[in-house]
Motif scaffolding. Sequence first.
Motif, PDB file in Angstrom:
ATOM      1  N   GLU A 160      68.137 -49.956 -17.589  1.00  0.00           N
ATOM      2  CA  GLU A 160      67.466 -49.680 -18.984  1.00  0.00           C
ATOM      3  C   GLU A 160      67.679 -50.825 -19.714  1.00  0.00           C
ATOM      4  OE1 GLU A 160      69.197 -46.141 -20.195  1.00  0.00           O
ATOM      5  OE2 GLU A 160      68.151 -44.779 -19.026  1.00  0.00           O
ATOM      6  N   GLY A 161      67.047 -50.755 -20.849  1.00  0.00           N
ATOM      7  CA  GLY A 161      67.048 -52.061 -21.993  1.00  0.00           C
ATOM      8  C   GLY A 161      65.777 -52.171 -22.426  1.00  0.00           C
ATOM      9  N   GLU A 162      65.682 -52.595 -23.604  1.00  0.00           N
ATOM     10  CA  GLU A 162      64.375 -53.129 -24.099  1.00  0.00           C
ATOM     11  C   GLU A 162      63.591 -54.232 -23.650  1.00  0.00           C
ATOM     12  OE1 GLU A 162      64.711 -53.404 -28.528  1.00  0.00           O
ATOM     13  OE2 GLU A 162      65.634 -51.753 -28.790  1.00  0.00           O
ATOM     14  N   GLU A 163      64.692 -55.194 -23.056  1.00  0.00           N
ATOM     15  CA  GLU A 163      64.037 -56.592 -22.447  1.00  0.00           C
ATOM     16  C   GLU A 163      63.884 -56.294 -20.916  1.00  0.00           C
ATOM     17  OE1 GLU A 163      65.238 -60.412 -24.615  1.00  0.00           O
ATOM     18  OE2 GLU A 163      67.112 -59.387 -23.913  1.00  0.00           O
ATOM     19  N   LYS A 164      63.070 -57.195 -20.315  1.00  0.00           N
ATOM     20  CA  LYS A 164      62.636 -56.730 -18.923  1.00  0.00           C
ATOM     21  C   LYS A 164      62.884 -58.073 -17.999  1.00  0.00           C
ATOM     22  CE  LYS A 164      58.312 -56.767 -17.742  1.00  0.00           C
ATOM     23  NZ  LYS A 164      57.096 -56.224 -17.574  1.00  0.00           N
ATOM     24  N   LEU A 165      63.612 -57.717 -17.034  1.00  0.00           N
ATOM     25  CA  LEU A 165      63.761 -59.023 -15.972  1.00  0.00           C
ATOM     26  C   LEU A 165      63.170 -58.654 -14.741  1.00  0.00           C
ATOM     27  CD1 LEU A 165      67.439 -60.368 -15.075  1.00  0.00           C
ATOM     28  CD2 LEU A 165      65.711 -59.670 -13.452  1.00  0.00           C
ATOM     29  N   LEU A 166      62.436 -59.660 -14.328  1.00  0.00           N
ATOM     30  CA  LEU A 166      61.497 -59.460 -13.297  1.00  0.00           C
ATOM     31  C   LEU A 166      61.971 -60.418 -12.008  1.00  0.00           C
ATOM     32  CD1 LEU A 166      58.782 -58.619 -12.246  1.00  0.00           C
ATOM     33  CD2 LEU A 166      57.673 -60.586 -12.786  1.00  0.00           C
ATOM     34  N   ILE A 167      61.936 -59.292 -10.786  1.00  0.00           N
ATOM     35  CA  ILE A 167      62.389 -60.147  -9.689  1.00  0.00           C
ATOM     36  C   ILE A 167      61.346 -60.128  -8.715  1.00  0.00           C
ATOM     37  CG2 ILE A 167      63.974 -59.938  -7.451  1.00  0.00           C
ATOM     38  CD1 ILE A 167      65.897 -58.279  -9.191  1.00  0.00           C
TER      39      ILE A 167
ATOM     40  N   LYS B 292      69.444 -55.141 -19.261  1.00  0.00           N
ATOM     41  CA  LYS B 292      68.068 -55.166 -19.305  1.00  0.00           C
ATOM     42  C   LYS B 292      67.259 -54.393 -18.140  1.00  0.00           C
ATOM     43  CE  LYS B 292      67.773 -60.298 -20.524  1.00  0.00           C
ATOM     44  NZ  LYS B 292      69.447 -60.201 -21.168  1.00  0.00           N
ATOM     45  N   ARG B 293      66.135 -53.888 -18.087  1.00  0.00           N
ATOM     46  CA  ARG B 293      65.415 -53.320 -17.292  1.00  0.00           C
ATOM     47  C   ARG B 293      64.847 -54.070 -16.394  1.00  0.00           C
ATOM     48  NH1 ARG B 293      59.850 -51.788 -17.410  1.00  0.00           N
ATOM     49  NH2 ARG B 293      59.733 -52.809 -19.723  1.00  0.00           N
ATOM     50  N   ILE B 294      65.333 -53.857 -14.932  1.00  0.00           N
ATOM     51  CA  ILE B 294      64.956 -54.688 -13.905  1.00  0.00           C
ATOM     52  C   ILE B 294      63.777 -54.127 -13.229  1.00  0.00           C
ATOM     53  CG2 ILE B 294      65.652 -55.379 -11.524  1.00  0.00           C
ATOM     54  CD1 ILE B 294      68.474 -55.419 -12.591  1.00  0.00           C
ATOM     55  N   VAL B 295      62.651 -54.815 -13.160  1.00  0.00           N
ATOM     56  CA  VAL B 295      61.414 -54.643 -12.145  1.00  0.00           C
ATOM     57  C   VAL B 295      61.274 -55.596 -11.145  1.00  0.00           C
ATOM     58  CG1 VAL B 295      59.026 -54.661 -12.418  1.00  0.00           C
ATOM     59  CG2 VAL B 295      60.119 -53.916 -14.336  1.00  0.00           C
ATOM     60  N   PHE B 296      61.346 -54.730 -10.028  1.00  0.00           N
ATOM     61  CA  PHE B 296      61.490 -55.518  -8.847  1.00  0.00           C
ATOM     62  C   PHE B 296      59.897 -55.299  -7.996  1.00  0.00           C
ATOM     63  CE2 PHE B 296      63.322 -54.907  -4.206  1.00  0.00           C
ATOM     64  CZ  PHE B 296      62.985 -56.198  -3.954  1.00  0.00           C
ATOM     65  N   LEU B 297      59.241 -56.424  -7.921  1.00  0.00           N
ATOM     66  CA  LEU B 297      58.170 -56.528  -7.273  1.00  0.00           C
ATOM     67  C   LEU B 297      57.989 -56.976  -5.705  1.00  0.00           C
ATOM     68  CD1 LEU B 297      55.283 -57.454  -9.700  1.00  0.00           C
ATOM     69  CD2 LEU B 297      55.772 -55.276  -9.058  1.00  0.00           C
TER      70      LEU B 297
ATOM     71  N   LEU C 124      63.212 -63.947 -11.688  1.00  0.00           N
ATOM     72  CA  LEU C 124      64.088 -64.571 -10.392  1.00  0.00           C
ATOM     73  C   LEU C 124      63.304 -64.329  -9.090  1.00  0.00           C
ATOM     74  CD1 LEU C 124      67.252 -62.967 -11.581  1.00  0.00           C
ATOM     75  CD2 LEU C 124      66.443 -64.992 -12.240  1.00  0.00           C
ATOM     76  N   VAL C 125      63.149 -65.316  -8.366  1.00  0.00           N
ATOM     77  CA  VAL C 125      62.266 -65.464  -7.216  1.00  0.00           C
ATOM     78  C   VAL C 125      63.295 -65.503  -5.928  1.00  0.00           C
ATOM     79  CG1 VAL C 125      60.352 -66.031  -6.072  1.00  0.00           C
ATOM     80  CG2 VAL C 125      60.566 -66.345  -8.688  1.00  0.00           C
TER      81      VAL C 125
END
Length: 374
Positions: free
Chosen positions: A72-79, A132-137, A164-165
């Motif tokens: 959770e978190g207001e900011e998002k981190l994308l993998i 941070k809210r992690i979104v994993f695509l 992060l890739v």
Amino acid sequence: MDQIKAYMTKHHQDIMEDMKYIVESESPSHDKALLDVCGQRIQDLLEKHFGYRAMLIEEKEHVNHLRFEYGEGEEKLLILSHFDTVWDKGELPIKEEGGKIFGPGILDMKGGLVQAIWSMKACKDLGLHVNKRIVFLCTSDEEIGSPSSQALIEQEAKGSFCVLVTEPPVAGSGALKTERKGSARYYVDVTGKAAHSGNHHEDGVNAIKEVAEQILYLESLTDYDKGTTVNVGSVEGGGPLNVVADAASIGVDVRMETEEEQDRIEHIMEELEPHTEGAKIKVHGGVMRPPMHKNERTEKLFTKAKEVAQELNMELKEESAGGGSDGNFTAAMGVPTLDGLGAAGEGIHARDEHILIDDIPERTALLCKLLYSV
């Protein structure tokens, strides 16, 4: 020992088994049925380790993608990870020998995909606070230029703190990739005129001859000083040997370091003219990925990665790479992007594709520590 490294070392064999589970489910980019099966295996791992599955993003014309959230978190981190591969089913054997695991997509990039899963799992199991809210695509079309996932990736990147890739690091050095070349693909179709090769050779227009002229010209556009490479990677055409060929085509891959070079090559391809009288040319294709440049925020992100690596007694470097990835899209948007956070090994798109077994705990720990440190 660092608690994250200790956790990954303890689960070393489990991580390897998950990697093999995904690699065994072969997933060529153009085979929707096989890709869907592989996607289900990824879902199996997510449900096993987190108790819930990813959201299925269904595509009408292409293969489905997966979107998983953790924390959770207001900011998002994308993998970003992808599970399609360049290999046809049965083309590469899966084996373990000499401290390496070989298999289709194990390096590019199913190993990194599984490391991302275990990085989030370690945060959960060890009670590490991820602010941070992690979104994993997990996407299914990266190897063919991300035709359906590009818009999804760019949508998720908007507002993300960083991306992060989990592509593999630079072979040998283990360096992260903070810059990459842009890429373009073009297809040149030539139409000639058929004729009997003995009786009326002079009446024919040989499409293969024209293609040969185009190959020599296009390959001459390679300029190593500018960082531009032009590679004719496929040739098709012709038929019976006693017929002047009336059709032939080539596929061209172009890599370039700057937008200016990308525009220059694009203009050349748009204005391509035949060398042979009577031949006709049709060009289609275009830019696939823009060049990936680092900005000040990317520099800060890499500095944080170096600090995290030092905690693991790793010396981390950064390099530029000739190949493209989905990180090119996010970097072009100005979002700080670190690439090369996947499994270490060698043989991208080569028949000896493999990862290094001993490096799995360390590389997975590096990604994990970044998740709750940035």
